[in-house]
Design an enzyme around this catalytic site. Structure first.
Site, PDB file in Angstrom:
ATOM      1  N   GLU A 284       0.497  -1.201   0.162  1.00 48.94           N
ATOM      2  CA  GLU A 284       0.507  -0.124  -0.143  1.00 48.94           C
ATOM      3  C   GLU A 284       0.446   1.149  -0.008  1.00 48.94           C
ATOM      4  OE1 GLU A 284      -4.028  -0.085   1.454  1.00 48.94           O
ATOM      5  OE2 GLU A 284      -3.451   1.074   3.383  1.00 48.94           O
ATOM      6  N   GLU A 287       1.975   1.581  -3.714  1.00 46.18           N
ATOM      7  CA  GLU A 287       0.501   2.358  -4.240  1.00 46.18           C
ATOM      8  C   GLU A 287       0.756   3.832  -4.021  1.00 46.18           C
ATOM      9  OE1 GLU A 287      -3.301   0.316  -3.878  1.00 46.18           O
ATOM     10  OE2 GLU A 287      -3.900   1.568  -4.682  1.00 46.18           O
ATOM     11  N   SER A 331      -7.874   1.908  -2.351  1.00 43.96           N
ATOM     12  CA  SER A 331      -6.470   1.285  -2.629  1.00 43.96           C
ATOM     13  C   SER A 331      -6.562   0.275  -3.267  1.00 43.96           C
ATOM     14  CB  SER A 331      -5.832   1.036  -1.437  1.00 43.96           C
ATOM     15  OG  SER A 331      -4.636  -0.405  -1.061  1.00 43.96           O
ATOM     16  N   GLU A 373     -16.300 -11.486   3.312  1.00 43.55           N
ATOM     17  CA  GLU A 373     -15.235 -10.746   2.126  1.00 43.55           C
ATOM     18  C   GLU A 373     -14.584 -11.811   1.980  1.00 43.55           C
ATOM     19  OE1 GLU A 373     -12.166  -9.424   4.344  1.00 43.55           O
ATOM     20  OE2 GLU A 373     -11.427  -8.167   2.376  1.00 43.55           O
ATOM     21  N   GLU A 378     -14.589 -11.914  -5.378  1.00 41.45           N
ATOM     22  CA  GLU A 378     -12.693 -11.427  -6.498  1.00 41.45           C
ATOM     23  C   GLU A 378     -11.980 -12.240  -5.032  1.00 41.45           C
ATOM     24  OE1 GLU A 378     -15.239  -9.721  -4.670  1.00 41.45           O
ATOM     25  OE2 GLU A 378     -15.675  -7.952  -5.564  1.00 41.45           O
ATOM     26  N   CYS A 527     -10.020  -2.308  14.975  1.00 38.38           N
ATOM     27  CA  CYS A 527     -10.610  -3.555  14.769  1.00 38.38           C
ATOM     28  C   CYS A 527     -10.899  -4.342  16.187  1.00 38.38           C
ATOM     29  CB  CYS A 527      -9.771  -4.608  14.208  1.00 38.38           C
ATOM     30  SG  CYS A 527      -8.783  -4.419  12.263  1.00 38.38           S
TER      31      CYS A 527
END
Ligand SMILES: Cc1cc2nc3c(=O)[nH]c(=O)nc-3n(C[C@H](O)[C@H](O)[C@H](O)COP(=O)(O)O)c2cc1C
Ligand code: SF4
Ligand code: SF4
Ligand code: SF4
Ligand code: SF4
Ligand code: FES
Lengths: 597, 388
Positions: A284, A287, A331, A373, A378, A527
């Site tokens: 990340e 990126e 991202s 998820e 994906e 979290c």
């Protein structure tokens, strides 16, 4: 403005509190506990369950102590005859419309209604059973959330959670009178509505009406199947909360004991999501640098800034529904859980000579959205479903109990290699601001060759529990490769809880905020306050968990993601370079817009 | 106790000598406090059911420090057996507007809203035209007060003041916690006076003729007259304005069919008075206060059915948010059914009465709190009819 002081008496004992204090809080000060159901510290006051009733001398009716402010000279009784009769009636009424099959209930032993029923010894069911058969049909359409209306006491905590903390309003009150219920839009199944699967409603539901979809049995099955190699990964925030469900003090770090317990439970490889948290930072961070370069040097207008973090799947689903026009800002990194799954069934399987077909990847997560998820289309880049089962912190605690393990007496143990090592930067992923701090520690050093200019690496401005945090950091004397960043003041923002995310999103959308990088976590506190964490939750509980996380970070020798030896190793042996081909195939993805209702 | 003989009067619908613009002028020649003092002095109490002294309500609201305040006319008229506000708004709406404007002047509000029961939408067109005219005239007078019309959407609970505010603000009609009261935080959480349609008409009358005129009627605790909606077993169903303070006996003599067994005073949420108590029941705030509904039952009626209907109504119309009311109503309803069928012993009625008392003191709003009125009065007086 200083507040006036108010004198009153509770059960004949004088007490002085600030004006505006509720009777409930004033009573707490005197250590009188008053039962509550609809009240929750994180939410606005509803005053609808009526179990917190108290008697106020001279008043015509009993007062809901959670909703009634004190006044001068008030005389309150918390346990008078009237109070007891009414309170018992209220509990009896709730039970009369409740499907009280506690022995079959996921919340058995952790239920506020059950506690009250037990305190008042309500055994002789005075009133007529009102449970409707149609309410007993449980909505298990969502891979994350179970909704069982026959266990709902209409306290509306979930409704307030979803509206006030999450700005989603997937759940609302509908109909009136005996038909009143908590419903999704048009009563659709949970998986068809805007629900982000964050699980915050579960954390605040006092009963078993909202619970996580449990996959404990499936995981036991896999463990008992000798043909399967079962890999487990543990998210950063689990280790500072698991102890709460296993009789340990709030804020205890139990990393080592947790690892031992997982081995006792029977997992074949005990690995750490923290490893992929460090990896995420490298992907990340690079990126971000690539985006900055495209904007600043190439003047490429197709590149979207600010870049938003993408490790919180509740947040992902929220942006897909509510701000889909800003998906390009997200991202492309998968969440650490999913990076882990994709690497476990490729890199780990190859190195350990395991056929990925026979591998089962289980994650222990503070999160219910990760259950959703893991099933996303994906997330099958290894050629298999990358993560097979996701368990919450609460579910792991149950498994540990089921296995008969005396958790507090366990020795501490360490993770397996080669995806078990981590740094302090990964640990703080569990708290709001943690990803940002970890990213800054690495990016700053990559760009300037120096450590971030904060004492002991602690980037204090991005820490803490304010809903939206902002910080700036100046890049000076950069390394030649990054000359385009010389003199750039990097501007970042952090939001936790989706209602705070919404504020940032609107500001960015309307051009009122110009950040380079924004961290968003769907859950309050990040979290550590996730929808899969031990119940109850409160600002104080989240603060204690955060303290534990930061102390774990402080205690580690390696506190920068780019110093994780296993991460360096995987780049050398497998991924070759951040944002390289393999990374692209396994670690990055794109998301698509969803409907707004 | 002071009692009166039954006296029909004609104030509300009388339109002689009531040029409302003149009334407004007269009012505005006084100070705000003087107007409020007149209302206090008149002894006027709210005609919407609760009977709160109107002048005091205004005074509290006036004393609040706020740029924005509101006047709201409660025309939700949902109480079963009540239909007087409809008639008033149809026949003498200007009197209501005037009352609102006077209130606006007295408390310092620039906006007034009429919250009109959804089922009364047929009144809307006519009413809106008259409001437009009234607004124009107040502008011409340089008096900054505008009236707006809002439609309710059909729930009984939206007549409860705080649920009404929620409804007006676009939310679900659920009553709020009190305090804070509307005088401090009402519509849009700003200081608000909310009054019943009829209350506002008496306001204009008091300002027209002076408080003394109003005080001539009624008793010490119940000044003035009141519009009653008379229904049930009566040859004379309809709307009557009657002086407060009369014994129920006289009312029954005038309106009953000669075989009256009971009168439900104050609508479904009121009290049921059996024949034996007609003589010592005073209609007024010292006796049985009422929003104006009088339902007359003769001996052919089953009081079980009457109670059953009421309980069905409350079970359906409870907003459902609070436990004592949402579940309590259902238990009372199912409970009398069970006793009737013999599934529960008659002594179960005692459990239910206790439950109704809990609802009275534990429910969040007036709806749940008042279910005990019909329930306990019907059970106490017609126990046999409930059981057998
Ligand atoms: C369930 C419920 C329904 C009510 N419905 C009405 C109504 O339709 N009209 C009305 O004027 N007041 C109604 N009220 C009373 C209002 O809350 C409020 O007290 C009244 O509008 C005040 O006006 P007043 O002081 O002029 O009586 C209702 C109260 C409750 C609890
Ligand atoms: S929600 Fe609570 S009271 Fe209800 S069945 Fe479950 S454990 Fe029992
Ligand atoms: S899981 Fe989150 S988004 Fe879904 S209903 Fe619960 S609080 Fe709302
Ligand atoms: S689902 Fe849970 S939190 Fe929501 S109203 Fe029902 S009991 Fe309360
Ligand atoms: S008493 Fe009934 S109507 Fe009033 S708030 Fe409670 S549930 Fe709603
Ligand atoms: S806790 Fe106070 S009313 Fe529910």
């Amino acid at each position: 403005m200083s507040k006036y002081l108010v004198n009153l008496k509770i059960n004949n004992i004088p007490v002085t509190v600030e004006e505006g204090t509720t009777i409930l809080d004033a009573a707490k000060k005197l250590n009188f506990s008053i039962p509550t159901l609809c009240y929750h510290e994180d939410l606005s006051v509803a005053g609808n369950c009526r179990v917190c009733l108290v008697e106020v001398s001279g008043a015509r009716n009993l007062a809901a102590s959670c909703a009634t402010p004190v006044s001068e000279g008030m005389e309150v009784f918390t346990n008078s005859k009237n109070v007891r009769t009414s309170r018992k009636h209220v509990v009896e009424l709730l039970l009369s419309e409740h499907n009280a099959d506690c022995t079959k209930c996921f919340k058995n032993g952790h239920c506020e209604l059950q506690d009250l029923a037990s305190a008042y010894r309500i055994g002789d069911h005075v009133f007529i059973d009102l449970v409707k058969p149609k309410d007993k049909v449980i909505d298990i359409s969502s891979p994350s959330i179970c909704k069982d209306d026959s266990k709902c006491i209409r306290c509306q905590r979930c409704v307030r959670t979803c509206a006030e903390l999450q700005a989603v309003s997937a759940l609302a009150v509908c109909h009136k009178g005996d038909h009143q219920r908590i419903s999704t839009f048009l009563g659709k199944p949970m998986h068809e509505v805007v629900c982000t699967n964050c699980g915050q409603c579960i954390n605040r539901c006092p009963t078993g009406a909202l619970t996580e979809r449990s996959y404990i049995e499936e995981v036991w099955e896999a463990i008992n199947d000798l043909g399967k190699h079962v890999v487990v990964q543990t998210a950063p925030a689990v280790r500072v909360a698991l102890g709460e469900d296993l009789g340990m003090e709030l804020g205890t770090r139990v990393t080592g004991k947790m690892v031992s317990a997982l081995r006792h439970v029977g997992f074949d490889s005990v690995l750490d999501t923290d490893f992929t948290a460090d990896l995420t930072i490298l992907e990340e961070g690079n990126e971000l640098l690539r985006r900055l370069k495209k904007v600043l040097v190439d003047k490429d207008e197709t590149v979207a800034l600010p870049m938003f973090t993408s490790c919180s799947p509740g947040w992902i689903k929220y942006i897909e529904h509510m701000f889909s026009e800003q998906l390009p800002n997200l991202s492309t990194c998968k969440s650490p859980q999913q990076m882990f799954g994709a690497l476990a069934k490729t890199y780990y399987a190859q190195r350990k000579n395991i056929n990925p077909k026979n591998m089962v990847v289980v994650s222990i997560m503070p999160c219910t959205a990760k259950k959703f998820e893991s099933g996303r289309p994906e997330m099958r880049d290894s050629g298999y479903q990358d993560v097979d089962y996701v368990l919450t912190t609460r579910e792991l605690a149950m498994m540990i109990k089921q296995a008969g393990i005396d958790f507090s007496k366990l020795d501490e143990d360490g993770y397996d290699t080669i995806m078990g090592d981590s740094t302090g930067a990964a640990v703080i992923f569990g708290s709001t601001g943690g990803v940002m701090e970890a990213a800054l520690r690495t990016v700053y050093e990559v760009v300037t060759g120096r450590e971030v200019p904060f004492t002991n690496l602690n980037i204090v401005p991005v820490r803490g529990m304010e809903g939206v945090k902002e910080a700036r950091i100046m890049l000076k004397d950069v390394k030649p490769d990054f000359s385009y960043l010389e003199g750039v003041e990097v501007s970042v923002a952090i939001a936790h809880g989706l209602s705070n995310a919404k504020k940032i999103m609107e500001a960015v959308r309307d051009g009122k905020a110009t950040y380079h990088f924004v961290e968003v976590m769907a859950c309050p506190g990040g979290c550590l306050g996730g929808g899969g964490q031990p119940i109850p939750t409160s600002p104080d509980i989240r603060k204690k968990r955060a303290e534990a996380i930061y102390s774990e970070d402080e205690g580690l020798i390696r506190r920068k993601s780019h110093e994780n030896p296993e991460v360096l190793q995987i780049y050398k042996e497998f991924l070759i370079e951040p944002l390289g081909h393999k990374s692209h195939d396994l670690l990055h993805t794109h998301y698509k817009p969803r409907k707004r209702y | 106790m002071e009692t009166n003989v039954l006296k029909k009067v004609d104030i509300i619908f009388d339109i002689t000598d009531c040029d409302y613009l003149k009334i407004l002028d007269r009012c505005m020649s006084k100070t705000q406090d003087e107007v409020i003092l007149d209302i206090i002095d008149s002894g006027l109490k709210g005609r919407g059911g609760a009977g709160f002294p109107t002048g005091l309500k205004w005074k509290f609201t006036k004393n609040e420090d706020s740029d924005v305040k509101y006047v709201i006319c409660n025309a939700d008229e949902g109480e079963p057996g009540t239909f007087k506000d409809r008639e008033i708004l149809d026949r003498v709406p200007e009197k209501v507007f005037t009352g609102m404007a006077i209130c606006g002047y007295a408390i310092g509000a620039k906006e007034g809203y009429i919250y009109l029961r959804g089922e009364y939408n047929f009144l809307k067109k006519n009413l809106q035209a008259k409001i437009d005219l009234f607004n124009k005239q107040t502008i011409e007078k340089n008096f900054d007060f505008t009236i707006f019309l809002r439609s309710g959407s059909g729930a009984y609970i939206c007549g409860e003041e705080s649920a009404l505010f929620e409804s007006m603000e676009g939310f679900r009609g659920e009553p709020r916690n009190k305090p804070p009261y509307p005088t401090i935080a009402g519509y849009n959480w700003k200081p608000t006076v909310i009054n019943n349609v009829e209350t506002l008409v008496y306001v204009s009358m008091i300002c027209n003729l002076g408080p003394d005129k109003f005080k001539e009627l009624g008793t010490k605790d119940s000044r003035g007259s009141k519009v009653f909606s008379v229904s049930g077993d009566t040859p004379n169903a309809g709307i009557y304005e009657i002086e407060l303070g009369m014994p129920l006996e006289q009312f029954v003599d005038a309106f009953g069919d000669g075989d009256t067994k009971a009168v439900q005073v104050g609508g479904a949420s009121g009290h049921c008075v059996p024949r034996k108590n007609f003589n010592d029941t005073i209609i007024g705030f010292e006796g049985i206060p009422t929003g104006g509904s009088m339902m007359i039952f003769n001996s052919s009626r089953s009081m079980y059915n009457v109670l059953h209907d009421y309980l069905e109504f409350f079970t359906e119309e409870s907003c459902g948010q609070c436990t004592p009311c949402r579940v309590g109503c259902q238990q009372l309803l199912k409970g009398i059914e069970a006793v009737k069928k013999g599934d529960r012993k008659p002594s179960y009625l005692e459990e239910l009465k206790k439950l109704a008392l809990t609802m009275k003191s534990a429910a969040k709003c007036g709806l749940g709190q008042s279910v005990a009125n019909p329930f306990n009065s019907i059970i106490d007086n017609f126990r046999e009819e409930i059981i057998y």
